[in-house]
Motif scaffolding. Structure first.
Motif, PDB file in Angstrom:
ATOM      1  N   HIS A 233       0.847  -1.211   0.000  1.00 53.06           N
ATOM      2  CA  HIS A 233       0.000   0.000   0.000  1.00 53.06           C
ATOM      3  C   HIS A 233       0.871   1.245   0.000  1.00 53.06           C
ATOM      4  O   HIS A 233       0.674   2.151   0.797  1.00 53.06           O
ATOM      5  N   HIS A 268      -2.654   1.488  12.721  1.00 53.07           N
ATOM      6  CA  HIS A 268      -2.202   0.897  11.450  1.00 53.07           C
ATOM      7  C   HIS A 268      -2.762  -0.524  11.355  1.00 53.07           C
ATOM      8  O   HIS A 268      -3.967  -0.695  11.369  1.00 53.07           O
ATOM      9  N   GLY A 269      -1.923  -1.508  11.299  1.00 53.18           N
ATOM     10  CA  GLY A 269      -2.425  -2.868  11.098  1.00 53.18           C
ATOM     11  C   GLY A 269      -3.123  -3.434  12.317  1.00 53.18           C
ATOM     12  O   GLY A 269      -3.847  -4.418  12.217  1.00 53.18           O
ATOM     13  N   LEU A 301     -12.264   6.471  18.728  1.00 52.71           N
ATOM     14  CA  LEU A 301     -12.212   6.479  17.264  1.00 52.71           C
ATOM     15  C   LEU A 301     -13.163   5.424  16.737  1.00 52.71           C
ATOM     16  O   LEU A 301     -13.433   4.437  17.417  1.00 52.71           O
ATOM     17  N   MET A 303     -12.980   2.648  14.817  1.00 53.05           N
ATOM     18  CA  MET A 303     -11.876   1.839  14.287  1.00 53.05           C
ATOM     19  C   MET A 303     -12.274   1.205  12.960  1.00 53.05           C
ATOM     20  O   MET A 303     -13.421   0.809  12.751  1.00 53.05           O
ATOM     21  N   GLY A 304     -11.331   1.142  12.033  1.00 52.22           N
ATOM     22  CA  GLY A 304     -11.636   0.608  10.707  1.00 52.22           C
ATOM     23  C   GLY A 304     -12.181   1.660   9.764  1.00 52.22           C
ATOM     24  O   GLY A 304     -12.508   1.376   8.619  1.00 52.22           O
ATOM     25  N   PHE A 305     -12.268   2.899  10.298  1.00 49.63           N
ATOM     26  CA  PHE A 305     -12.722   4.015   9.442  1.00 49.63           C
ATOM     27  C   PHE A 305     -11.595   5.032   9.292  1.00 49.63           C
ATOM     28  O   PHE A 305     -10.782   5.216  10.197  1.00 49.63           O
ATOM     29  N   ARG A 316     -10.274  -1.919  -1.216  1.00 47.02           N
ATOM     30  CA  ARG A 316     -10.022  -3.239  -0.604  1.00 47.02           C
ATOM     31  C   ARG A 316     -11.193  -3.618   0.322  1.00 47.02           C
ATOM     32  O   ARG A 316     -11.581  -4.777   0.417  1.00 47.02           O
ATOM     33  N   TYR A 352     -20.683  14.322  10.361  1.00 40.69           N
ATOM     34  CA  TYR A 352     -19.374  14.295  11.032  1.00 40.69           C
ATOM     35  C   TYR A 352     -18.383  13.496  10.201  1.00 40.69           C
ATOM     36  O   TYR A 352     -17.249  13.905   9.992  1.00 40.69           O
ATOM     37  N   LEU A 358     -14.533  10.213   6.073  1.00 38.86           N
ATOM     38  CA  LEU A 358     -14.175   8.965   6.752  1.00 38.86           C
ATOM     39  C   LEU A 358     -15.011   7.816   6.190  1.00 38.86           C
ATOM     40  O   LEU A 358     -16.231   7.807   6.301  1.00 38.86           O
ATOM     41  N   ASN A 361     -12.090   1.360   5.929  1.00 40.93           N
ATOM     42  CA  ASN A 361     -10.810   1.017   5.296  1.00 40.93           C
ATOM     43  C   ASN A 361     -10.621  -0.496   5.321  1.00 40.93           C
ATOM     44  O   ASN A 361     -11.535  -1.232   5.713  1.00 40.93           O
ATOM     45  N   ASP A 363      -9.340  -2.470   7.174  1.00 46.36           N
ATOM     46  CA  ASP A 363      -9.438  -3.201   8.446  1.00 46.36           C
ATOM     47  C   ASP A 363     -10.867  -3.356   8.949  1.00 46.36           C
ATOM     48  O   ASP A 363     -11.108  -4.085   9.906  1.00 46.36           O
TER      49      ASP A 363
HETATM   50  C1  SDX Z   1      -4.217   0.940   7.694  1.00 43.96           C
HETATM   51  O1  SDX Z   1      -1.316   4.154   5.289  1.00 43.96           O
HETATM   52  C2  SDX Z   1      -1.862   3.093   4.854  1.00 43.96           C
HETATM   53  O2  SDX Z   1      -1.915   2.861   3.663  1.00 43.96           O
HETATM   54  C3  SDX Z   1      -2.401   2.172   5.933  1.00 43.96           C
HETATM   55  C4  SDX Z   1      -3.115   0.928   5.439  1.00 43.96           C
HETATM   56  C5  SDX Z   1      -2.189   0.015   4.683  1.00 43.96           C
HETATM   57  O3  SDX Z   1      -2.687  -0.772   3.866  1.00 43.96           O
HETATM   58  O4  SDX Z   1      -0.985   0.005   4.998  1.00 43.96           O
HETATM   59  O5  SDX Z   1      -4.190   1.289   4.587  1.00 43.96           O
HETATM   60  C6  SDX Z   1      -3.669   0.100   6.595  1.00 43.96           C
HETATM   61  O6  SDX Z   1      -3.505   1.265   8.594  1.00 43.96           O
HETATM   62  C7  SDX Z   1      -5.632   1.431   7.576  1.00 43.96           C
HETATM   63  C8  SDX Z   1      -6.014   2.401   8.733  1.00 43.96           C
HETATM   64  C9  SDX Z   1      -6.347   1.535   9.952  1.00 43.96           C
HETATM   65  N1  SDX Z   1      -6.554   2.392  11.143  1.00 43.96           N
HETATM   66  C10 SDX Z   1      -7.750   2.594  11.669  1.00 43.96           C
HETATM   67  O7  SDX Z   1      -8.807   2.157  11.190  1.00 43.96           O
HETATM   68  C11 SDX Z   1      -7.737   3.402  12.965  1.00 43.96           C
HETATM   69  C12 SDX Z   1      -8.803   4.484  12.906  1.00 43.96           C
HETATM   70  N2  SDX Z   1      -8.442   5.474  11.888  1.00 43.96           N
HETATM   71  C13 SDX Z   1      -7.759   6.682  12.333  1.00 43.96           C
HETATM   72  O8  SDX Z   1      -6.846   6.464  13.386  1.00 43.96           O
HETATM   73  C14 SDX Z   1      -7.270   7.542  11.173  1.00 43.96           C
HETATM   74  O9  SDX Z   1      -8.302   7.624  10.268  1.00 43.96           O
HETATM   75  C15 SDX Z   1      -5.996   7.167  10.444  1.00 43.96           C
HETATM   76  C16 SDX Z   1      -4.863   6.986  11.366  1.00 43.96           C
HETATM   77  C17 SDX Z   1      -6.206   5.917   9.640  1.00 43.96           C
HETATM   78  C18 SDX Z   1      -5.681   8.305   9.477  1.00 43.96           C
HETATM   79  O10 SDX Z   1      -5.455   9.407  10.281  1.00 43.96           O
HETATM   80  P1  SDX Z   1      -5.000  10.811   9.642  1.00 43.96           P
HETATM   81  O11 SDX Z   1      -4.825  10.732   8.174  1.00 43.96           O
HETATM   82  O12 SDX Z   1      -3.842  11.318  10.446  1.00 43.96           O
HETATM   83  O13 SDX Z   1      -6.272  11.684   9.858  1.00 43.96           O
HETATM   84  P2  SDX Z   1      -6.531  12.549  11.116  1.00 43.96           P
HETATM   85  O14 SDX Z   1      -6.217  11.763  12.361  1.00 43.96           O
HETATM   86  O15 SDX Z   1      -5.866  13.857  10.920  1.00 43.96           O
HETATM   87  O16 SDX Z   1      -8.121  12.691  11.054  1.00 43.96           O
HETATM   88  C19 SDX Z   1      -8.716  13.777  10.401  1.00 43.96           C
HETATM   89  C20 SDX Z   1      -9.986  14.046  11.217  1.00 43.96           C
HETATM   90  C21 SDX Z   1      -9.730  14.273  12.690  1.00 43.96           C
HETATM   91  O17 SDX Z   1     -10.830  15.032  13.189  1.00 43.96           O
HETATM   92  P3  SDX Z   1     -10.618  16.622  13.492  1.00 43.96           P
HETATM   93  O18 SDX Z   1      -9.368  16.727  14.376  1.00 43.96           O
HETATM   94  O19 SDX Z   1     -10.406  17.254  12.118  1.00 43.96           O
HETATM   95  O20 SDX Z   1     -11.878  17.055  14.162  1.00 43.96           O
HETATM   96  O21 SDX Z   1     -10.815  12.862  11.168  1.00 43.96           O
HETATM   97  C22 SDX Z   1     -10.961  12.353  12.488  1.00 43.96           C
HETATM   98  C23 SDX Z   1      -9.830  12.926  13.315  1.00 43.96           C
HETATM   99  O22 SDX Z   1     -10.212  12.956  14.678  1.00 43.96           O
HETATM  100  N3  SDX Z   1     -10.840  10.902  12.366  1.00 43.96           N
HETATM  101  C24 SDX Z   1     -11.617  10.038  12.992  1.00 43.96           C
HETATM  102  C25 SDX Z   1     -11.189   8.784  12.563  1.00 43.96           C
HETATM  103  N4  SDX Z   1     -10.172   8.914  11.703  1.00 43.96           N
HETATM  104  C26 SDX Z   1      -9.952  10.238  11.598  1.00 43.96           C
HETATM  105  N5  SDX Z   1     -12.640  10.230  13.875  1.00 43.96           N
HETATM  106  C27 SDX Z   1     -13.235   9.098  14.312  1.00 43.96           C
HETATM  107  N6  SDX Z   1     -12.870   7.850  13.931  1.00 43.96           N
HETATM  108  C28 SDX Z   1     -11.873   7.655  13.075  1.00 43.96           C
HETATM  109  N7  SDX Z   1     -11.539   6.416  12.706  1.00 43.96           N
END
Ligand code: SDX
Length: 434
Positions: A233, A268-269, A301, A303-305, A316, A352, A358, A361, A363
């Motif tokens: 990825h 992440h994973g 959070l 999770m998975g979003f 995916r 929101y 969001l 993803n 996961d």
């Molecule tokens: C993987 O990089 C890759 O390619 C990763 C991956 C791969 O194949 O290798 O695709 C695999 O890691 C997928 C992601 C799995 N993680 C999760 O599902 C954990 C939940 N997701 C978040 O932690 C978050 O969305 C990330 C870490 C995935 C991305 O974070 P970013 O890009 O740093 O975005 P951000 O934290 O700056 O969020 C932007 C806004 C924020 O709100 P505000 O501060 O603007 O008010 O969106 C919010 C965040 O709080 N937000 C969420 C959220 N993800 C972002 N709010 C609630 N739930 C969430 N899951």
């Protein structure tokens, strides 16, 4: 259209600088010429978490986050998942082309004949507590493997790199299965070279007293597709760790241990494991609104979003959702799926999540399938690592062969104390505390 350059005017001096634009990017080194005085260091760029910084040039994976597009060496993930198996995909990702029949025979024969692990590795795994998290075992054992294969240090030797690639793609499932069997108090199962890559993994996990394990074809194919979807990825956190550690010319076992450690993180994973905990905590569709309220309050959070790159549905996740139906025909429908589908429906309609782009993803649905297939939750990030091993190796090798790359060593903005005298500071603080 005008020249493919950027003109920057430094208003401190009135000087203008013309900087070339290449691949819609400027090379940060051109900022260093922008100074006020000749002995200045020059300008740098500041980009915490590399939100808008390219660390490398790559030809492996392309993602269009706005359109939800994912290509492995130019092929859409939907085609790869439908027409290739995981070992063919691993070959494509690492070597750049779909293997011919002859190339595939050599590739799969070599990987199949590197699935065994040294008997001492089993003693190493025995040293872990029964409830040790299998990702902790995987990370440690990958690093331990470097002590068995001293030749892996020859990272400039193409044949040595190829041998380590065979060994790692072959052995990661064996280590993963051994971690599972150790946690269950079960004897280890040796690889069965007559089975497919995914079939042999299921064999090493679930074989009991039967003379020969026979994987369920639907589950075997579903697992193989899941490995494909997780294969690479681009510059995700763990791939960046693989590149960064590998850039010091550490061997690929220690580099992959670092990558697996990065993948373990719940952002992440490790998210697939956290999704299951979240769905179990929600417990029923009736509780979804109150959970969403907690998400919006910033307490938890979803999770998975969400995704750093995808601001659309992760392609995916769409495929995984389709696979889940095939798996549930065999295993029976996982009640958590109904909660997940309702959670997704509500989230995708909610301002929101829409405002923050969001979407589910990779996961979000994978953990539900893994649970239905009988995997304990702690194994989910390990399953992610098995698929991603080929992507990590592809990124590692591409970095080593990239003449523009060298040891990764970012700069910083220093905001700490100016030079000061220790004695004087100590006396001053003592005086204050007297
Ligand atoms: C993987 O990089 C890759 O390619 C990763 C991956 C791969 O194949 O290798 O695709 C695999 O890691 C997928 C992601 C799995 N993680 C999760 O599902 C954990 C939940 N997701 C978040 O932690 C978050 O969305 C990330 C870490 C995935 C991305 O974070 P970013 O890009 O740093 O975005 P951000 O934290 O700056 O969020 C932007 C806004 C924020 O709100 P505000 O501060 O603007 O008010 O969106 C919010 C965040 O709080 N937000 C969420 C959220 N993800 C972002 N709010 C609630 N739930 C969430 N899951």
């Amino acid at each position: 259209m005008g020249k493919n350059t950027l003109t920057i005017t430094d208003n401190r001096t009135g000087k203008a600088y013309e900087i070339p634009i290449e691949h819609e990017t400027i090379n940060a080194k051109h900022l260093r010429q922008i100074k006020v005085n000749e002995d200045d260091f020059g300008l740098m760029s500041y980009d915490p978490a590399y939100m808008n910084t390219a660390s490398c040039k790559s030809q492996i994976t392309f993602i269009d986050g706005d359109k939800g597009i994912l290509l492995y060496r130019g092929y859409p993930i939907q085609q790869v998942a439908e027409k290739l198996n995981y070992l063919q995909t691993a070959y494509l990702i690492i070597n750049g082309e779909v293997p011919t029949a002859k190339e595939y025979d050599e590739w799969s024969w070599n990987i199949t004949h590197h699935t065994m692990i040294h008997e001492n590795i089993k003693k190493f795994i025995e040293g872990f507590q029964y409830d040790a998290h299998p990702m902790g075992i995987l990370v440690s054992t990958l690093a331990a493997l470097s002590t068995f294969y001293q030749d892996a240090k020859e990272i400039k030797d193409a044949e040595s790199r190829k041998l380590q690639i065979y060994r790692l793609i072959g052995k990661v499932p064996t280590i993963a299965a051994a971690a599972y069997r150790h946690s269950m108090g079960l004897p280890y199962v040796y690889p069965d070279n007559e089975l497919s890559y995914a079939g042999n993994f299921l064999n090493m996990l679930f074989k009991m007293t039967e003379p020969k394990y026979e994987p369920n074809p639907a589950l075997e194919r579903a697992l193989d597709v899941l490995f494909i979807l997780h294969a690479d990825h681009e510059q995700n956190c763990s791939a960046s760790a693989m590149r960064s550690v590998g850039s010091s010319h550490a061997d690929p076992y220690c580099s992959m241990a670092a990558a697996a450690a990065a993948l373990y993180g719940p952002l992440h994973g490790g998210a697939n494991e956290m999704v299951l905990h979240m769905l179990k905590e929600i417990g029923s569709k009736n509780n979804i609104p109150s959970y969403i309220k907690r998400v919006k309050a910033g307490e938890v959070l979803l999770m998975g979003f969400g995704h750093r790159v995808y601001k659309n549905y992760d392609p995916r996740a769409r495929i995984i959702k389709q696979i889940s139906e095939e798996v549930f025909e065999v295993t029976g429908r996982n009640p958590l799926l109904d909660i997940a589908i309702e959670l997704e429906r509500i989230a995708l309609e909610d301002e929101y999540f829409i405002k923050r782009k969001l979407y589910p993803n990779v996961d979000f649905y994978s953990g539900i399938i893994y649970q239905a297939m009988g995997f304990p939750v702690a194994m989910y990030p390990v399953l992610f690592a098995i698929g991603r091993a080929s992507g990590w190796l592809a990124q590692w090798q591409e970095m080593l062969l990239d003449t523009e790359q060298k040891i990764a060593r970012p700069r910083q903005i220093y905001l700490g104390a100016k030079e000061r005298d220790l004695q004087v500071s100590k006396a001053k603080r003592e005086a204050v505390h007297r």
